[in-house]
Scaffold this motif. Structure first.
Motif, PDB file in Angstrom:
ATOM      1  N   GLU A 143       0.597  -1.272  -0.130  1.00 18.90           N
ATOM      2  CA  GLU A 143      -0.227   0.087  -0.077  1.00 18.90           C
ATOM      3  C   GLU A 143       0.703   1.308   0.039  1.00 18.90           C
ATOM      4  O   GLU A 143       0.481   2.384  -0.790  1.00 18.90           O
ATOM      5  N   ASP A 144       1.934   1.252   0.722  1.00 20.58           N
ATOM      6  CA  ASP A 144       2.939   2.228   1.070  1.00 20.58           C
ATOM      7  C   ASP A 144       4.081   2.357  -0.178  1.00 20.58           C
ATOM      8  O   ASP A 144       5.137   3.205   0.251  1.00 20.58           O
ATOM      9  N   HIS A 145       4.246   1.293  -0.837  1.00 15.09           N
ATOM     10  CA  HIS A 145       5.316   1.159  -1.891  1.00 15.09           C
ATOM     11  C   HIS A 145       6.826   1.411  -1.260  1.00 15.09           C
ATOM     12  O   HIS A 145       7.576   2.068  -1.483  1.00 15.09           O
ATOM     13  N   LEU A 146       6.557   0.667   0.140  1.00 14.96           N
ATOM     14  CA  LEU A 146       8.088   0.786   1.093  1.00 14.96           C
ATOM     15  C   LEU A 146       8.115  -0.318   1.554  1.00 14.96           C
ATOM     16  O   LEU A 146       7.518  -1.303   1.969  1.00 14.96           O
ATOM     17  N   ALA A 147       9.646  -0.592   1.580  1.00 14.77           N
ATOM     18  CA  ALA A 147      10.332  -2.162   2.101  1.00 14.77           C
ATOM     19  C   ALA A 147      11.495  -1.723   2.879  1.00 14.77           C
ATOM     20  O   ALA A 147      12.218  -0.943   2.945  1.00 14.77           O
ATOM     21  N   LEU A 171      22.296 -13.634  -2.833  1.00 14.82           N
ATOM     22  CA  LEU A 171      22.122 -12.495  -2.757  1.00 14.82           C
ATOM     23  C   LEU A 171      21.507 -11.660  -4.094  1.00 14.82           C
ATOM     24  O   LEU A 171      20.684 -10.961  -4.002  1.00 14.82           O
ATOM     25  N   LEU A 172      22.307 -11.947  -4.936  1.00 15.90           N
ATOM     26  CA  LEU A 172      22.038 -11.333  -6.398  1.00 15.90           C
ATOM     27  C   LEU A 172      20.467 -11.706  -6.689  1.00 15.90           C
ATOM     28  O   LEU A 172      19.743 -10.753  -7.461  1.00 15.90           O
ATOM     29  N   ASP A 173      20.228 -12.907  -6.665  1.00 14.82           N
ATOM     30  CA  ASP A 173      18.774 -13.704  -7.166  1.00 14.82           C
ATOM     31  C   ASP A 173      18.015 -12.996  -6.225  1.00 14.82           C
ATOM     32  O   ASP A 173      16.808 -12.566  -6.630  1.00 14.82           O
ATOM     33  N   SER A 174      18.182 -12.932  -4.913  1.00 15.66           N
ATOM     34  CA  SER A 174      17.199 -12.082  -3.908  1.00 15.66           C
ATOM     35  C   SER A 174      16.699 -10.752  -4.270  1.00 15.66           C
ATOM     36  O   SER A 174      15.583 -10.507  -4.448  1.00 15.66           O
ATOM     37  N   ILE A 175      17.891  -9.721  -4.815  1.00 13.04           N
ATOM     38  CA  ILE A 175      17.496  -8.689  -5.280  1.00 13.04           C
ATOM     39  C   ILE A 175      16.686  -8.729  -6.399  1.00 13.04           C
ATOM     40  O   ILE A 175      15.702  -7.998  -6.581  1.00 13.04           O
ATOM     41  N   ARG A 176      17.454  -9.379  -7.480  1.00 11.08           N
ATOM     42  CA  ARG A 176      16.770  -9.239  -8.723  1.00 11.08           C
ATOM     43  C   ARG A 176      15.337  -9.840  -9.093  1.00 11.08           C
ATOM     44  O   ARG A 176      14.647  -9.670  -9.914  1.00 11.08           O
ATOM     45  N   LYS A 177      15.135 -11.067  -8.334  1.00  7.54           N
ATOM     46  CA  LYS A 177      14.056 -12.011  -8.535  1.00  7.54           C
ATOM     47  C   LYS A 177      12.886 -11.774  -7.411  1.00  7.54           C
ATOM     48  O   LYS A 177      11.835 -12.090  -7.870  1.00  7.54           O
ATOM     49  N   LYS A 178      13.322 -11.167  -6.352  1.00  5.25           N
ATOM     50  CA  LYS A 178      12.189 -10.884  -5.189  1.00  5.25           C
ATOM     51  C   LYS A 178      11.979  -9.584  -4.990  1.00  5.25           C
ATOM     52  O   LYS A 178      10.835  -9.203  -5.064  1.00  5.25           O
ATOM     53  N   LEU A 179      13.173  -8.540  -5.185  1.00  2.00           N
ATOM     54  CA  LEU A 179      12.775  -7.079  -4.846  1.00  2.00           C
ATOM     55  C   LEU A 179      12.396  -6.410  -6.217  1.00  2.00           C
ATOM     56  O   LEU A 179      11.335  -5.677  -6.101  1.00  2.00           O
ATOM     57  N   TRP A 180      13.108  -6.607  -7.070  1.00  2.00           N
ATOM     58  CA  TRP A 180      12.694  -5.838  -8.169  1.00  2.00           C
ATOM     59  C   TRP A 180      11.251  -5.957  -8.827  1.00  2.00           C
ATOM     60  O   TRP A 180      10.770  -5.026  -9.039  1.00  2.00           O
ATOM     61  N   PRO A 181      10.849  -7.031  -8.626  1.00  2.00           N
ATOM     62  CA  PRO A 181       9.323  -7.349  -9.232  1.00  2.00           C
ATOM     63  C   PRO A 181       8.219  -6.616  -8.267  1.00  2.00           C
ATOM     64  O   PRO A 181       7.091  -6.310  -8.784  1.00  2.00           O
ATOM     65  N   LEU A 182       8.807  -6.191  -7.224  1.00  2.00           N
ATOM     66  CA  LEU A 182       8.012  -5.489  -6.316  1.00  2.00           C
ATOM     67  C   LEU A 182       7.514  -3.991  -6.949  1.00  2.00           C
ATOM     68  O   LEU A 182       6.228  -3.575  -6.694  1.00  2.00           O
ATOM     69  N   GLY A 183       8.325  -3.503  -7.790  1.00  2.00           N
ATOM     70  CA  GLY A 183       8.253  -2.297  -8.403  1.00  2.00           C
ATOM     71  C   GLY A 183       9.139  -1.320  -8.412  1.00  2.00           C
ATOM     72  O   GLY A 183       9.784  -0.962  -7.334  1.00  2.00           O
ATOM     73  N   ASP A 184       9.493  -0.254  -9.584  1.00  2.00           N
ATOM     74  CA  ASP A 184      10.459   0.281  -9.604  1.00  2.00           C
ATOM     75  C   ASP A 184      10.162   1.694  -8.590  1.00  2.00           C
ATOM     76  O   ASP A 184      10.974   2.485  -8.064  1.00  2.00           O
ATOM     77  N   ASP A 185       8.752   1.848  -8.350  1.00  2.00           N
ATOM     78  CA  ASP A 185       8.397   3.128  -7.493  1.00  2.00           C
ATOM     79  C   ASP A 185       8.691   2.699  -6.009  1.00  2.00           C
ATOM     80  O   ASP A 185       8.080   3.536  -5.147  1.00  2.00           O
ATOM     81  N   VAL A 186       9.092   1.585  -5.573  1.00  2.00           N
ATOM     82  CA  VAL A 186       9.289   1.292  -4.261  1.00  2.00           C
ATOM     83  C   VAL A 186      10.320   1.720  -3.695  1.00  2.00           C
ATOM     84  O   VAL A 186      11.570   1.863  -4.199  1.00  2.00           O
ATOM     85  N   SER A 187      10.140   2.722  -2.672  1.00  2.00           N
ATOM     86  CA  SER A 187      11.188   3.336  -1.929  1.00  2.00           C
ATOM     87  C   SER A 187      11.789   2.057  -0.843  1.00  2.00           C
ATOM     88  O   SER A 187      10.845   1.341  -0.266  1.00  2.00           O
ATOM     89  N   PHE A 188      13.160   2.259  -0.271  1.00  2.00           N
ATOM     90  CA  PHE A 188      13.513   1.105   0.678  1.00  2.00           C
ATOM     91  C   PHE A 188      14.381   1.876   1.883  1.00  2.00           C
ATOM     92  O   PHE A 188      14.884   2.737   1.501  1.00  2.00           O
ATOM     93  N   ILE A 189      14.038   1.076   2.968  1.00  2.00           N
ATOM     94  CA  ILE A 189      14.939   1.671   4.016  1.00  2.00           C
ATOM     95  C   ILE A 189      15.905   0.597   4.324  1.00  2.00           C
ATOM     96  O   ILE A 189      15.644  -0.779   4.663  1.00  2.00           O
ATOM     97  N   HIS A 192      21.548   0.290   6.763  1.00  2.00           N
ATOM     98  CA  HIS A 192      22.611   1.439   7.056  1.00  2.00           C
ATOM     99  C   HIS A 192      22.484   2.307   5.914  1.00  2.00           C
ATOM    100  O   HIS A 192      22.354   1.884   4.767  1.00  2.00           O
ATOM    101  N   GLY A 193      22.666   3.554   6.289  1.00  2.00           N
ATOM    102  CA  GLY A 193      22.745   4.507   5.071  1.00  2.00           C
ATOM    103  C   GLY A 193      21.585   5.109   4.806  1.00  2.00           C
ATOM    104  O   GLY A 193      20.361   4.865   5.226  1.00  2.00           O
ATOM    105  N   PRO A 194      21.517   5.676   3.633  1.00  2.00           N
ATOM    106  CA  PRO A 194      20.375   6.650   3.267  1.00  2.00           C
ATOM    107  C   PRO A 194      19.209   5.653   2.642  1.00  2.00           C
ATOM    108  O   PRO A 194      19.788   4.481   1.973  1.00  2.00           O
ATOM    109  N   MET A 195      18.000   6.194   2.491  1.00  2.00           N
ATOM    110  CA  MET A 195      16.946   5.302   1.563  1.00  2.00           C
ATOM    111  C   MET A 195      17.339   5.638   0.130  1.00  2.00           C
ATOM    112  O   MET A 195      17.946   6.634  -0.294  1.00  2.00           O
TER     113      MET A 195
END
Length: 215
Positions: A143-147, A171-189, A192-195
């Motif tokens: 709903e908030d496009h936030l991870a 790790l590469l597979d987790s990012i590319r196959k699990k996170l990217w499909p959530l949408g380019d508009d997703v912001s993430f926390i 460590h470091g900036p969003m």
């Protein structure tokens, strides 16, 4: 949903207080330490802590979990059971990284791919994203496009894979196959470091930018 990032420990780990505006129920993601600072943030917003959520078992993310749970009476939920050995080895982690001794613990509930957790009227989806650690999970609000991605992904970098149980390809597979499909508009926390956003990392991250995988 609202949230406040509370940097904790000498590693400046991004602990997050997240809450439902309708119910004022809150969760703390990755209370690595400095629980007085976390409790102050909860009190300042007039929140009721409902649960503690863990992305993985490294001490800078979980070191304050048992103390915060004891002080508030809430349950510790997550990470995935594949990180149980990291929680069992917290005394060793304490010594290695110069933290006060943290005793091992077992969370009230381990989480699996496809699970969800609620914070008031908020629902967070659970993704199992191994690589940095074998039991690392990510919390996602569609709903908030936030991870909350812990140490899977950072602005301009990715998690370390030189720990016991780490796996660079996973790790590469987790990012590319699990996170990217959530949408380019997703912001993430990140842990460590900036969003950042997934779109930004797909364009410019030197480890996982799309152009690195084009053949």
């Amino acid at each position: 949903m609202k949230y406040q990032i509370v940097p904790v420990t000498p590693f400046q780990q991004n602990c997050s207080v997240i809450w439902c505006e309708q119910t004022n129920k809150a969760a703390v993601v990755d209370p690595g330490g400095d629980i007085e600072r976390i409790q102050t943030a909860i009190a300042e917003h007039g929140l009721t802590l409902d649960k503690i959520l863990l992305t993985h078992g490294h001490i800078d993310h979980v070191g304050g979990a048992t103390a915060l749970a004891a002080a508030t009476g809430v349950e510790i939920i997550g990470p995935h059971e594949e990180d149980a050995f990291w929680l069992d080895n917290l005394p060793m982690q304490s010594q290695k990284f110069g933290f006060p001794t943290i005793e091992k613990f077992t969370p009230s509930q381990y989480l699996q791919e496809g699970d969800s957790v609620s914070v008031g009227n908020i629902t967070l989806e659970v993704l199992h994203c191994p690589g940095h650690t074998p039991g690392h999970i990510v919390f996602f609000s569609s709903e908030d496009h936030l991870a909350w991605v812990g140490d899977v992904l950072f602005r301009g970098s990715i998690g370390r894979t030189d720990f016991p149980g780490s796996n660079h390809q996973a790790l590469l597979d987790s990012i590319r196959k699990k996170l990217w499909p959530l949408g380019d508009d997703v912001s993430f926390i990140p842990g460590h470091g900036p969003m950042s956003t997934f779109a930004e990392e797909r364009k410019h991250n030197p480890f996982v930018a799309d152009k690195l995988f084009e053949f």
